[in-house]
Design a protein around this motif. Structure first.
Motif, PDB file in Angstrom:
ATOM      1  N   PHE A 101     -57.810 -53.398  41.444  1.00 27.83           N
ATOM      2  CA  PHE A 101     -59.000 -53.325  42.289  1.00 27.83           C
ATOM      3  C   PHE A 101     -58.608 -53.378  43.757  1.00 27.83           C
ATOM      4  CE2 PHE A 101     -60.477 -55.128  38.292  1.00 27.83           C
ATOM      5  CZ  PHE A 101     -61.601 -54.365  38.035  1.00 27.83           C
ATOM      6  N   ASP A 102     -59.438 -52.734  44.598  1.00 25.69           N
ATOM      7  CA  ASP A 102     -59.237 -52.873  46.041  1.00 25.69           C
ATOM      8  C   ASP A 102     -59.950 -54.145  46.503  1.00 25.69           C
ATOM      9  OD1 ASP A 102     -61.915 -52.240  46.077  1.00 25.69           O
ATOM     10  OD2 ASP A 102     -61.679 -50.280  47.014  1.00 25.69           O
ATOM     11  N   LYS A 103     -59.921 -54.385  47.829  1.00 30.99           N
ATOM     12  CA  LYS A 103     -60.505 -55.633  48.337  1.00 30.99           C
ATOM     13  C   LYS A 103     -62.018 -55.688  48.207  1.00 30.99           C
ATOM     14  CE  LYS A 103     -60.326 -53.836  52.992  1.00 30.99           C
ATOM     15  NZ  LYS A 103     -59.770 -53.977  54.304  1.00 30.99           N
ATOM     16  N   ASP A 104     -62.667 -54.534  48.008  1.00 28.44           N
ATOM     17  CA  ASP A 104     -64.121 -54.506  47.838  1.00 28.44           C
ATOM     18  C   ASP A 104     -64.534 -54.659  46.377  1.00 28.44           C
ATOM     19  OD1 ASP A 104     -64.487 -54.120  50.566  1.00 28.44           O
ATOM     20  OD2 ASP A 104     -64.292 -51.930  50.362  1.00 28.44           O
ATOM     21  N   GLY A 105     -63.554 -54.732  45.466  1.00 30.45           N
ATOM     22  CA  GLY A 105     -63.855 -54.897  44.051  1.00 30.45           C
ATOM     23  C   GLY A 105     -64.023 -53.586  43.304  1.00 30.45           C
ATOM     24  N   ASN A 106     -63.633 -52.493  43.908  1.00 28.82           N
ATOM     25  CA  ASN A 106     -63.712 -51.193  43.254  1.00 28.82           C
ATOM     26  C   ASN A 106     -62.399 -50.899  42.530  1.00 28.82           C
ATOM     27  OD1 ASN A 106     -66.292 -50.696  44.369  1.00 28.82           O
ATOM     28  ND2 ASN A 106     -65.326 -50.066  46.293  1.00 28.82           N
ATOM     29  N   ALA A 107     -62.505 -50.366  41.331  1.00 29.93           N
ATOM     30  CA  ALA A 107     -61.300 -50.021  40.570  1.00 29.93           C
ATOM     31  C   ALA A 107     -60.591 -48.869  41.254  1.00 29.93           C
ATOM     32  CB  ALA A 107     -61.669 -49.655  39.140  1.00 29.93           C
ATOM     33  N   ILE A 108     -59.281 -49.057  41.509  1.00 31.61           N
ATOM     34  CA  ILE A 108     -58.535 -47.988  42.178  1.00 31.61           C
ATOM     35  C   ILE A 108     -57.498 -47.347  41.265  1.00 31.61           C
ATOM     36  CG2 ILE A 108     -58.877 -48.829  44.527  1.00 31.61           C
ATOM     37  CD1 ILE A 108     -56.138 -50.169  44.344  1.00 31.61           C
ATOM     38  N   SER A 109     -57.022 -48.102  40.264  1.00 29.98           N
ATOM     39  CA  SER A 109     -56.043 -47.491  39.358  1.00 29.98           C
ATOM     40  C   SER A 109     -56.106 -48.166  37.991  1.00 29.98           C
ATOM     41  CB  SER A 109     -54.629 -47.591  39.932  1.00 29.98           C
ATOM     42  OG  SER A 109     -54.171 -48.927  39.891  1.00 29.98           O
ATOM     43  N   ILE A 124     -58.320 -55.986  32.137  1.00 32.72           N
ATOM     44  CA  ILE A 124     -57.884 -54.859  31.316  1.00 32.72           C
ATOM     45  C   ILE A 124     -59.082 -54.101  30.785  1.00 32.72           C
ATOM     46  CG2 ILE A 124     -55.702 -55.931  30.649  1.00 32.72           C
ATOM     47  CD1 ILE A 124     -57.001 -56.583  27.939  1.00 32.72           C
ATOM     48  N   LYS A 125     -58.815 -52.869  30.381  1.00 32.80           N
ATOM     49  CA  LYS A 125     -59.850 -52.024  29.805  1.00 32.80           C
ATOM     50  C   LYS A 125     -59.536 -51.852  28.321  1.00 32.80           C
ATOM     51  CE  LYS A 125     -59.975 -47.420  30.013  1.00 32.80           C
ATOM     52  NZ  LYS A 125     -60.111 -46.059  30.538  1.00 32.80           N
ATOM     53  N   GLY A 177     -69.158 -47.630  24.342  1.00 31.09           N
ATOM     54  CA  GLY A 177     -68.789 -47.529  25.739  1.00 31.09           C
ATOM     55  C   GLY A 177     -67.575 -48.395  25.946  1.00 31.09           C
ATOM     56  N   LEU A 178     -66.934 -48.279  27.102  1.00 34.40           N
ATOM     57  CA  LEU A 178     -65.735 -49.074  27.286  1.00 34.40           C
ATOM     58  C   LEU A 178     -66.093 -50.478  27.709  1.00 34.40           C
ATOM     59  CD1 LEU A 178     -64.530 -49.552  30.423  1.00 34.40           C
ATOM     60  CD2 LEU A 178     -64.701 -47.089  30.329  1.00 34.40           C
ATOM     61  N   CYS A 179     -65.136 -51.379  27.535  1.00 33.05           N
ATOM     62  CA  CYS A 179     -65.339 -52.791  27.825  1.00 33.05           C
ATOM     63  C   CYS A 179     -64.247 -53.217  28.796  1.00 33.05           C
ATOM     64  CB  CYS A 179     -65.212 -53.592  26.549  1.00 33.05           C
ATOM     65  SG  CYS A 179     -66.498 -54.794  26.310  1.00 33.05           S
ATOM     66  N   ILE A 180     -64.585 -53.936  29.832  1.00 32.78           N
ATOM     67  CA  ILE A 180     -63.616 -54.478  30.762  1.00 32.78           C
ATOM     68  C   ILE A 180     -63.536 -55.971  30.497  1.00 32.78           C
ATOM     69  CG2 ILE A 180     -62.984 -54.752  33.187  1.00 32.78           C
ATOM     70  CD1 ILE A 180     -63.182 -51.836  32.336  1.00 32.78           C
ATOM     71  N   ILE A 181     -62.302 -56.481  30.318  1.00 31.39           N
ATOM     72  CA  ILE A 181     -62.101 -57.890  29.952  1.00 31.39           C
ATOM     73  C   ILE A 181     -61.278 -58.596  31.010  1.00 31.39           C
ATOM     74  CG2 ILE A 181     -61.067 -59.432  28.259  1.00 31.39           C
ATOM     75  CD1 ILE A 181     -61.688 -57.364  26.143  1.00 31.39           C
ATOM     76  N   TYR A 182     -61.731 -59.767  31.399  1.00 34.97           N
ATOM     77  CA  TYR A 182     -61.022 -60.641  32.330  1.00 34.97           C
ATOM     78  C   TYR A 182     -60.212 -61.631  31.501  1.00 34.97           C
ATOM     79  CZ  TYR A 182     -60.425 -64.194  35.960  1.00 34.97           C
ATOM     80  OH  TYR A 182     -59.901 -65.093  36.857  1.00 34.97           O
ATOM     81  N   LEU A 183     -58.906 -61.704  31.727  1.00 34.74           N
ATOM     82  CA  LEU A 183     -58.042 -62.571  30.917  1.00 34.74           C
ATOM     83  C   LEU A 183     -58.158 -64.018  31.345  1.00 34.74           C
ATOM     84  CD1 LEU A 183     -54.809 -60.420  30.758  1.00 34.74           C
ATOM     85  CD2 LEU A 183     -56.834 -60.312  29.359  1.00 34.74           C
ATOM     86  N   LEU A 184     -58.247 -64.886  30.359  1.00 36.33           N
ATOM     87  CA  LEU A 184     -58.335 -66.330  30.628  1.00 36.33           C
ATOM     88  C   LEU A 184     -56.964 -66.943  30.713  1.00 36.33           C
ATOM     89  CD1 LEU A 184     -61.249 -67.244  28.244  1.00 36.33           C
ATOM     90  CD2 LEU A 184     -61.315 -66.888  30.695  1.00 36.33           C
TER      91      LEU A 184
END
Length: 184
Positions: A101-109, A124-125, A177-184
């Motif tokens: 993510f960039d500093k604005d929270g947008n996915a860049i890669s 992760i996606k 649809g796809l799922c975005i997961i934040y790792l704990l």
């Protein structure tokens, strides 16, 4: 019997030398008490015509037999458990899609990396039809996850943002649809 109990006597000696007690001390005490009491009963019966007593030679032998059988079964169970765990780890996906993510929270890669390189706080996606590679929290998207290996639930469980997903245990993800997961 002395051959089979040597390991308990050696373990009991080392434990008592260090000032603590363990199972070896209990086995050594129990077998010695039964054996030497039985020797005393036999000697007393030989020296007295009217003495009647019961010996417990078989008790010390059976105690050692049961303890050794239990230790053998424990080793077999541990071996089967480690085999099962190694087979489960082989089921884990090899790679995951790491999102930057960039500093604005947008996915860049989006980069495909080994699941062993994932760290806490990575995002992760998960694409439709894949396995969940790590524990995490859904932050975007929704899906249904088959958690029957853990929960016993026969139906896939709906996951939406804020819900936890659990590490790979053959949890095939059925997506709409796809799922975005934040790792704990």
């Amino acid at each position: 019997m002395i051959y089979f109990t040597c390991r308990f006597y050696i373990g009991a000696y080392h434990a008592l030398k260090r000032g603590y007690s363990n199972m070896d001390v209990l086995v050594a005490l129990g077998t010695n008490a039964a054996y030497f009491y039985s020797v005393y009963i036999v000697l007393k019966a030989l020296t007295s015509a009217s003495f009647e007593g019961q010996d417990f030679f078989e008790t010390s032998a059976m105690l050692v037999s049961f303890i050794l059988l239990g230790k053998y079964l424990e080793v077999v169970a541990k071996g089967k458990t480690s085999d099962a765990l190694s087979k489960l780890t082989e089921l884990a996906p090899e790679t995951a899609y790491l999102i930057s993510f960039d500093k604005d929270g947008n996915a860049i890669s989006e980069t495909e990396i080994s699941t062993q390189l994932l760290q806490r706080n990575d995002v992760i996606k998960i694409v439709p039809g894949t396995k969940v590679p790590v524990d995490g929290v859904v932050i975007k998207g929704q899906s249904h996850v088959n958690e029957s290996m853990i929960t016993g639930e026969a139906r896939p469980i709906a996951k939406k943002p804020g819900d936890r997903v659990i590490f790979f245990f053959v949890m095939i993800v059925f997506f709409w649809g796809l799922c975005i997961i934040y790792l704990l």
